[in-house]
Design a protein around this motif. Structure first.
Motif, PDB file in Angstrom:
ATOM      1  N   ASP A 113      68.259  85.934 -27.277  1.00 27.00           N
ATOM      2  CA  ASP A 113      69.522  86.585 -26.908  1.00 27.00           C
ATOM      3  C   ASP A 113      70.172  87.334 -28.069  1.00 27.00           C
ATOM      4  O   ASP A 113      70.916  88.294 -27.844  1.00 27.00           O
ATOM      5  N   HIS A 114      69.907  86.898 -29.301  1.00 23.83           N
ATOM      6  CA  HIS A 114      70.601  87.487 -30.448  1.00 23.83           C
ATOM      7  C   HIS A 114      69.594  87.762 -31.567  1.00 23.83           C
ATOM      8  O   HIS A 114      68.948  86.834 -32.065  1.00 23.83           O
ATOM      9  N   ASP A 115      69.497  89.012 -31.955  1.00 24.50           N
ATOM     10  CA  ASP A 115      68.553  89.411 -33.001  1.00 24.50           C
ATOM     11  C   ASP A 115      69.191  89.165 -34.366  1.00 24.50           C
ATOM     12  O   ASP A 115      69.678  90.085 -35.024  1.00 24.50           O
ATOM     13  N   LEU A 116      69.189  87.899 -34.789  1.00 21.57           N
ATOM     14  CA  LEU A 116      69.818  87.501 -36.045  1.00 21.57           C
ATOM     15  C   LEU A 116      68.782  86.890 -36.985  1.00 21.57           C
ATOM     16  O   LEU A 116      67.853  86.216 -36.521  1.00 21.57           O
ATOM     17  N   PRO A 117      68.921  87.118 -38.285  1.00 24.04           N
ATOM     18  CA  PRO A 117      68.035  86.463 -39.257  1.00 24.04           C
ATOM     19  C   PRO A 117      68.476  85.018 -39.461  1.00 24.04           C
ATOM     20  O   PRO A 117      69.578  84.760 -39.940  1.00 24.04           O
ATOM     21  N   LEU A 118      67.614  84.070 -39.117  1.00 21.61           N
ATOM     22  CA  LEU A 118      68.010  82.667 -39.077  1.00 21.61           C
ATOM     23  C   LEU A 118      67.047  81.790 -39.866  1.00 21.61           C
ATOM     24  O   LEU A 118      65.860  82.096 -39.982  1.00 21.61           O
ATOM     25  N   ALA A 119      67.571  80.687 -40.374  1.00 21.44           N
ATOM     26  CA  ALA A 119      66.751  79.667 -41.031  1.00 21.44           C
ATOM     27  C   ALA A 119      67.481  78.338 -40.919  1.00 21.44           C
ATOM     28  O   ALA A 119      68.706  78.303 -40.741  1.00 21.44           O
ATOM     29  N   VAL A 120      66.719  77.258 -41.000  1.00 21.24           N
ATOM     30  CA  VAL A 120      67.299  75.915 -41.035  1.00 21.24           C
ATOM     31  C   VAL A 120      66.864  75.272 -42.347  1.00 21.24           C
ATOM     32  O   VAL A 120      65.668  75.177 -42.630  1.00 21.24           O
ATOM     33  N   VAL A 121      67.856  74.862 -43.139  1.00 19.46           N
ATOM     34  CA  VAL A 121      67.598  74.275 -44.460  1.00 19.46           C
ATOM     35  C   VAL A 121      68.243  72.901 -44.504  1.00 19.46           C
ATOM     36  O   VAL A 121      69.407  72.747 -44.117  1.00 19.46           O
ATOM     37  N   ASP A 122      67.488  71.891 -44.971  1.00 23.77           N
ATOM     38  CA  ASP A 122      68.067  70.555 -45.062  1.00 23.77           C
ATOM     39  C   ASP A 122      68.751  70.368 -46.410  1.00 23.77           C
ATOM     40  O   ASP A 122      68.683  71.227 -47.293  1.00 23.77           O
ATOM     41  N   ARG A 123      69.419  69.244 -46.578  1.00 23.59           N
ATOM     42  CA  ARG A 123      70.193  69.054 -47.806  1.00 23.59           C
ATOM     43  C   ARG A 123      69.330  68.645 -48.991  1.00 23.59           C
ATOM     44  O   ARG A 123      69.838  68.417 -50.084  1.00 23.59           O
ATOM     45  N   MET A 124      68.009  68.566 -48.778  1.00 20.42           N
ATOM     46  CA  MET A 124      67.085  68.396 -49.888  1.00 20.42           C
ATOM     47  C   MET A 124      66.596  69.758 -50.395  1.00 20.42           C
ATOM     48  O   MET A 124      65.800  69.835 -51.318  1.00 20.42           O
ATOM     49  N   GLY A 125      67.075  70.847 -49.754  1.00 24.54           N
ATOM     50  CA  GLY A 125      66.681  72.180 -50.176  1.00 24.54           C
ATOM     51  C   GLY A 125      65.362  72.646 -49.591  1.00 24.54           C
ATOM     52  O   GLY A 125      64.737  73.561 -50.129  1.00 24.54           O
ATOM     53  N   ARG A 126      64.944  72.055 -48.474  1.00 14.74           N
ATOM     54  CA  ARG A 126      63.705  72.467 -47.838  1.00 14.74           C
ATOM     55  C   ARG A 126      64.005  73.344 -46.634  1.00 14.74           C
ATOM     56  O   ARG A 126      64.901  73.040 -45.847  1.00 14.74           O
ATOM     57  N   THR A 127      63.264  74.429 -46.483  1.00 14.35           N
ATOM     58  CA  THR A 127      63.394  75.284 -45.305  1.00 14.35           C
ATOM     59  C   THR A 127      62.544  74.684 -44.194  1.00 14.35           C
ATOM     60  O   THR A 127      61.316  74.682 -44.267  1.00 14.35           O
ATOM     61  N   LEU A 128      63.196  74.162 -43.164  1.00 18.83           N
ATOM     62  CA  LEU A 128      62.485  73.508 -42.066  1.00 18.83           C
ATOM     63  C   LEU A 128      61.909  74.514 -41.088  1.00 18.83           C
ATOM     64  O   LEU A 128      60.896  74.246 -40.442  1.00 18.83           O
ATOM     65  N   ALA A 129      62.541  75.661 -40.943  1.00 20.03           N
ATOM     66  CA  ALA A 129      62.047  76.718 -40.058  1.00 20.03           C
ATOM     67  C   ALA A 129      62.819  77.988 -40.373  1.00 20.03           C
ATOM     68  O   ALA A 129      63.925  77.941 -40.921  1.00 20.03           O
ATOM     69  N   ALA A 130      62.238  79.129 -40.033  1.00 17.76           N
ATOM     70  CA  ALA A 130      62.900  80.423 -40.239  1.00 17.76           C
ATOM     71  C   ALA A 130      62.429  81.394 -39.163  1.00 17.76           C
ATOM     72  O   ALA A 130      61.310  81.276 -38.657  1.00 17.76           O
TER      73      ALA A 130
END
Length: 542
Positions: free
Chosen positions: A162-179
């Motif tokens: 629905d939304h063409d946005l640049p996204l990522a999920v980062v945990d508080r250990m500094g790891r990118t879980l998905a992008a």
């Protein structure tokens, strides 16, 4: 919101565009409609409202003055309602709106202003229904993605439909879980982790010249991660914010689910240590437990124990989001002060990335890893060095150490390597300097023995013996302690010690005589020399 163009498109309103205003003004969002006949409505009209007027102010102020007030309020435009007294829109009003760059519409006498209000209300209702329907559809899609195991990546995929946005999920250990639609480098991910560690957590960050909005993801009240949108908050529309907030709530469910799985695995893996150490009947369960983590119990198995040497406030454990592969990498959960720093997760990530089947168990004082090992024993120290390097990248400024217990030929022989690894790790943990990787066999016997004695007793012994030397050196500017260390380092050889200190042998003898006077220990006696050696060794321990 609605637009002037959408009102004009409603034929029942019979609106006529006299002035469209600047380019694009007809398509700009309008907040609401405001009916006024005040000579100066600027104090009452809100920004982006559409002003409805019959021109009853004309007897009090000029059209230019009225339009100036509307312009000060930053209104969206003016709709002039024709009536019997004014069958056409006054030319001076047209001229004033043209000069002010303000859109001007005209409505027929037969159509009341309430018709516009009703049309706007209907537009808002339709938009709200559409928004709610979109929220429900998106919620169904998010729930389906999570229930089917799509994890964090699945949530981002639903968002980007629905939304063409640049996204990522980062945990508080500094790891990118998905992008999705972007990629974050390590520095940006660490910046996000630092922002989450603030109290309160950051909601917007500068990621190296790119402003990003953070939507917090948590489980059981804690902030475990952030849904990162590489756009400033101010540029996100209401629909985009609502979608991101909704996705953040579903990500929280995913984190909670994964944390529940991790808690089960924590107990499951923690029991492995008890099985190995207890021996007897439970030792027979070790093989099955290793197989559950993807580790072949019939193959050679190595054991390594890790911990931090420096005191450091425990940070909350990172999230488990996106960790559906735990069983294959063998990453177990964490518990206790050392585990709560995230060390076990870092170790699990290393072995998972290296493709080495392993079980990682976080304990109170150390993290133990049992892993398949078919290479030569001599290759274990280099592996441990690479592991510590990976840990240091995750925890800059921390000093980690690793004790190696050797290789067991199969699961039933794990007890001795496990005990040796943990003992070697315990000895290294108490040393502020020196090597960070050691096997049990490489540790001096005296270090192992010191590790078995109460630490308060040890440090009391070292303090009592060394304090007189240090007090003397402080008062006289002497070098008695340095002289004693050099003498022991050179195995009691007088000439070698004197050369190393750049003093005459007689000077060395005088100094060591003074050491004997102050401590009651004579370096010429083996028993006393051992006491001095142990005191200095204890002093080097935490």
């Amino acid at each position: 919101m609605f637009t002037l163009e959408s009102l004009v498109a409603n034929a029942s309103l019979r609106l006529k565009v006299l002035l469209p205003g600047p380019e694009g003004a007809m398509d700009e969002p309008v907040a609401w409609v405001h009916n006024t006949e005040l000579p100066d409505p600027s104090a009452y009209v809100r920004e982006r409202e559409l002003v409805l007027t019959n021109g009853l102010w004309a007897g009090q102020v000029s059209a230019a003055r009225f339009v100036a007030g509307v312009r000060r309020a930053r209104a969206a435009g003016i709709v002039f309602g024709l009536r019997a007294e004014t069958p056409v829109t006054p030319p001076d009003l047209v001229d004033a709106c043209r000069d002010a760059g303000l859109p001007l519409l005209e409505i027929a006498p037969e159509v009341p202003f309430t018709a516009i209000s009703q049309a706007v209300s209907a537009l808002y209702a339709d938009q709200r229904r559409e928004s709610l329907a979109g929220t429900v559809r998106r919620g169904d899609a998010l729930a389906t993605a999570i229930s089917r195991g799509a994890g964090v990546s699945g949530v981002l995929a639903v968002l980007r439909r629905d939304h063409d946005l640049p996204l990522a999920v980062v945990d508080r250990m500094g790891r990118t879980l998905a992008a999705a639609g972007t990629e974050l480098d390590d520095a940006q991910a660490r910046t996000v982790a630092a922002g989450l560690a603030r109290r309160p957590p950051a909601l917007e960050l500068d990621l190296g010249g790119v402003t990003a909005a953070l939507f917090l993801v948590g489980a059981v009240g804690d902030v475990d991660a952030a849904l990162v949108c590489l756009r400033p908050l101010s540029t996100l529309g209401a629909a985009e914010r609502e979608a991101l907030e909704q996705a953040g709530r579903f990500l929280s469910l995913e984190v909670a689910k994964q944390q529940a799985v991790q808690a089960i695995e924590m107990r499951f893996a923690g029991e492995l240590l008890d099985m190995v150490l207890s021996g007897g009947t439970r030792a027979g369960e070790v093989a099955g437990r290793l197989r559950a983590f993807g580790v072949d119990p019939s193959e050679p198995l190595a054991v390594c124990a890790l911990t931090f040497t420096d005191p450091h406030p425990a940070t909350p454990p990172g999230p488990v989001g996106g960790r559906g592969e735990v069983a294959s990498t063998g990453l177990a959960g964490e518990q206790g002060p050392v585990a709560s720093t995230g060390l076990a997760e870092a170790v699990g990530d290393f072995f998972g990335g290296a493709g080495i089947p392993a079980v990682v168990i976080g304990g109170t004082h150390d993290v133990v890893v049992v892993f398949a090992w078919r290479d030569a024993d001599s290759e274990l120290p280099p592996l441990a060095q690479r592991l510590l390097a990976a840990v240091e990248r995750r925890f800059p400024g921390r000093r980690a150490v690793a004790g190696l217990g050797g290789v067991a030929p199969y699961a039933a022989r794990l007890r001795q390597p496990l005990l040796h690894a943990r003992e070697a790790c315990r000895v290294l943990r108490r040393s502020r300097t020196g090597p960070v990787v050691r096997s049990f066999a490489e540790l001096g016997t005296h270090r192992l023995l010191l590790g078995l004695v109460d630490q308060e007793t040890l440090h009391g012994f070292a303090h009592d013996l060394l304090t007189p030397l240090r007090d003397h050196d402080a008062r006289r500017g002497g070098d008695l302690e340095r002289t004693l260390r050099a003498f022991l380092d050179h195995d009691g050889h007088w000439a070698d010690t004197a050369a190393a200190l750049h003093v005459h042998v007689n000077t060395l003898r005088n100094r060591l005589t003074k050491v004997a006077d102050l401590t009651g220990r004579d370096v010429g006696r083996t028993e006393d020399r051992v006491d001095m050696f142990l005191a200095l060794a204890i002093d080097a321990m935490d």
